[in-house]
Scaffold this motif. Structure first.
Motif, PDB file in Angstrom:
ATOM      1  N   HIS A 140     -58.925 103.116 -42.729  1.00 38.67           N
ATOM      2  CA  HIS A 140     -58.801 103.881 -41.489  1.00 38.67           C
ATOM      3  C   HIS A 140     -58.076 105.208 -41.735  1.00 38.67           C
ATOM      4  O   HIS A 140     -58.514 106.254 -41.232  1.00 38.67           O
ATOM      5  CB  HIS A 140     -58.064 103.070 -40.422  1.00 38.67           C
ATOM      6  CG  HIS A 140     -57.949 103.798 -39.129  1.00 38.67           C
ATOM      7  ND1 HIS A 140     -58.950 103.819 -38.203  1.00 38.67           N
ATOM      8  CD2 HIS A 140     -56.943 104.562 -38.631  1.00 38.67           C
ATOM      9  CE1 HIS A 140     -58.567 104.561 -37.175  1.00 38.67           C
ATOM     10  NE2 HIS A 140     -57.357 105.033 -37.415  1.00 38.67           N
ATOM     11  N   ILE A 141     -57.008 105.165 -42.490  1.00 33.02           N
ATOM     12  CA  ILE A 141     -56.253 106.390 -42.785  1.00 33.02           C
ATOM     13  C   ILE A 141     -57.122 107.356 -43.603  1.00 33.02           C
ATOM     14  O   ILE A 141     -57.133 108.556 -43.326  1.00 33.02           O
ATOM     15  CB  ILE A 141     -54.926 106.064 -43.515  1.00 33.02           C
ATOM     16  CG1 ILE A 141     -53.960 105.366 -42.552  1.00 33.02           C
ATOM     17  CG2 ILE A 141     -54.293 107.329 -44.079  1.00 33.02           C
ATOM     18  CD1 ILE A 141     -52.709 104.820 -43.208  1.00 33.02           C
ATOM     19  N   PHE A 168     -47.831 103.720 -34.749  1.00 36.04           N
ATOM     20  CA  PHE A 168     -49.015 103.620 -35.607  1.00 36.04           C
ATOM     21  C   PHE A 168     -49.489 102.165 -35.690  1.00 36.04           C
ATOM     22  O   PHE A 168     -50.692 101.895 -35.631  1.00 36.04           O
ATOM     23  CB  PHE A 168     -48.733 104.183 -37.002  1.00 36.04           C
ATOM     24  CG  PHE A 168     -49.938 104.191 -37.888  1.00 36.04           C
ATOM     25  CD1 PHE A 168     -50.965 105.100 -37.688  1.00 36.04           C
ATOM     26  CD2 PHE A 168     -50.058 103.260 -38.911  1.00 36.04           C
ATOM     27  CE1 PHE A 168     -52.094 105.100 -38.499  1.00 36.04           C
ATOM     28  CE2 PHE A 168     -51.184 103.250 -39.732  1.00 36.04           C
ATOM     29  CZ  PHE A 168     -52.198 104.172 -39.527  1.00 36.04           C
ATOM     30  N   ALA A 169     -48.567 101.232 -35.818  1.00 34.15           N
ATOM     31  CA  ALA A 169     -48.927  99.810 -35.859  1.00 34.15           C
ATOM     32  C   ALA A 169     -49.600  99.389 -34.553  1.00 34.15           C
ATOM     33  O   ALA A 169     -50.576  98.636 -34.570  1.00 34.15           O
ATOM     34  CB  ALA A 169     -47.699  98.952 -36.139  1.00 34.15           C
ATOM     35  N   LEU A 170     -49.096  99.885 -33.424  1.00 35.39           N
ATOM     36  CA  LEU A 170     -49.732  99.594 -32.131  1.00 35.39           C
ATOM     37  C   LEU A 170     -51.156 100.125 -32.099  1.00 35.39           C
ATOM     38  O   LEU A 170     -52.065  99.473 -31.577  1.00 35.39           O
ATOM     39  CB  LEU A 170     -48.917 100.196 -30.990  1.00 35.39           C
ATOM     40  CG  LEU A 170     -47.642  99.459 -30.610  1.00 35.39           C
ATOM     41  CD1 LEU A 170     -46.764 100.312 -29.707  1.00 35.39           C
ATOM     42  CD2 LEU A 170     -47.975  98.134 -29.941  1.00 35.39           C
ATOM     43  N   LYS A 171     -51.356 101.296 -32.671  1.00 37.98           N
ATOM     44  CA  LYS A 171     -52.687 101.906 -32.726  1.00 37.98           C
ATOM     45  C   LYS A 171     -53.613 101.097 -33.635  1.00 37.98           C
ATOM     46  O   LYS A 171     -54.808 100.978 -33.366  1.00 37.98           O
ATOM     47  CB  LYS A 171     -52.554 103.344 -33.235  1.00 37.98           C
ATOM     48  CG  LYS A 171     -53.832 104.117 -33.327  1.00 37.98           C
ATOM     49  CD  LYS A 171     -53.517 105.554 -33.686  1.00 37.98           C
ATOM     50  CE  LYS A 171     -54.331 105.996 -34.868  1.00 37.98           C
ATOM     51  NZ  LYS A 171     -54.059 107.368 -35.265  1.00 37.98           N
ATOM     52  N   MET A 172     -53.070 100.529 -34.705  1.00 43.25           N
ATOM     53  CA  MET A 172     -53.867  99.778 -35.671  1.00 43.25           C
ATOM     54  C   MET A 172     -54.199  98.360 -35.208  1.00 43.25           C
ATOM     55  O   MET A 172     -55.156  97.759 -35.693  1.00 43.25           O
ATOM     56  CB  MET A 172     -53.143  99.708 -37.019  1.00 43.25           C
ATOM     57  CG  MET A 172     -53.059 101.022 -37.763  1.00 43.25           C
ATOM     58  SD  MET A 172     -54.681 101.640 -38.267  1.00 43.25           S
ATOM     59  CE  MET A 172     -54.981 102.878 -37.018  1.00 43.25           C
ATOM     60  N   LEU A 173     -53.428  97.827 -34.280  1.00 44.40           N
ATOM     61  CA  LEU A 173     -53.624  96.438 -33.843  1.00 44.40           C
ATOM     62  C   LEU A 173     -55.067  96.159 -33.412  1.00 44.40           C
ATOM     63  O   LEU A 173     -55.690  95.225 -33.931  1.00 44.40           O
ATOM     64  CB  LEU A 173     -52.621  96.074 -32.748  1.00 44.40           C
ATOM     65  CG  LEU A 173     -52.614  94.621 -32.295  1.00 44.40           C
ATOM     66  CD1 LEU A 173     -52.313  93.675 -33.449  1.00 44.40           C
ATOM     67  CD2 LEU A 173     -51.581  94.431 -31.189  1.00 44.40           C
ATOM     68  N   PRO A 174     -55.657  96.944 -32.514  1.00 48.63           N
ATOM     69  CA  PRO A 174     -57.049  96.640 -32.136  1.00 48.63           C
ATOM     70  C   PRO A 174     -58.043  96.877 -33.287  1.00 48.63           C
ATOM     71  O   PRO A 174     -59.066  96.200 -33.373  1.00 48.63           O
ATOM     72  CB  PRO A 174     -57.328  97.567 -30.953  1.00 48.63           C
ATOM     73  CG  PRO A 174     -56.236  98.557 -30.922  1.00 48.63           C
ATOM     74  CD  PRO A 174     -55.083  98.008 -31.707  1.00 48.63           C
TER      75      PRO A 174
END
Length: 144
Positions: A138-139, A97-103
């Motif tokens: 976002h969530i 999830f953190a990887l998805k949120m990075l951009p």
């Protein structure tokens, strides 16, 4: 195996480990990894040949190997996800999830000058709050 190849391999592995953990956006940049590893190996060898103690040689090589890699955007996003949103997802979902949120958080990071010691500034607290808000919105809008 020559000493130079061994040193290069050592530096490459150390750098790759850091990138995999804290800078996933750079982890597949082979040219960056090769160049930094070569520079660090050459710096170590030069420092050693100049008669510096091993600890000083290590310090010089590390400075070159990790320059600009002390503050991680990913680590910040991951910290926010783990601290603020861990109750709404499983542990194994946190890193993806953190990887998805990075951009998605990139525009927030763009407002700040991210130096190697940024984590120790008062602006870091403000950034943390903004990242938390960005992820919460976002969530709300898209779910996890």
């Amino acid at each position: 195996m020559s000493t130079q190849q061994k040193d290069l391999s050592y530096f490459t592995l150390r750098l790759q480990e850091l990138l995999n953990t804290s800078f996933p956006e750079k982890a597949s940049d082979k040219q960056f990894i090769e160049q930094r590893s070569k520079w660090a190996a050459n710096a170590y060898e030069g420092a050693f040949r100049s008669g510096n103690p091993i600890e000083q040689c290590d310090h010089i090589a590390d400075y070159i190997l990790f320059e600009g890699l002390y503050y991680s955007k990913f680590d910040t996003v991951f910290q926010v996800v783990c601290n603020e949103f861990n109750s709404i997802m499983l542990d194994e979902e946190l890193r993806p999830f953190a990887l998805k949120m990075l951009p998605i958080c990139e525009p927030v990071f763009a407002k700040y000058v991210l130096t190697d010691d940024f984590a120790y500034t008062t602006d870091h607290d403000l950034l943390y709050t903004e990242i938390t808000g960005t992820i919460a919105i976002h969530i709300e809008d898209y779910g996890i």
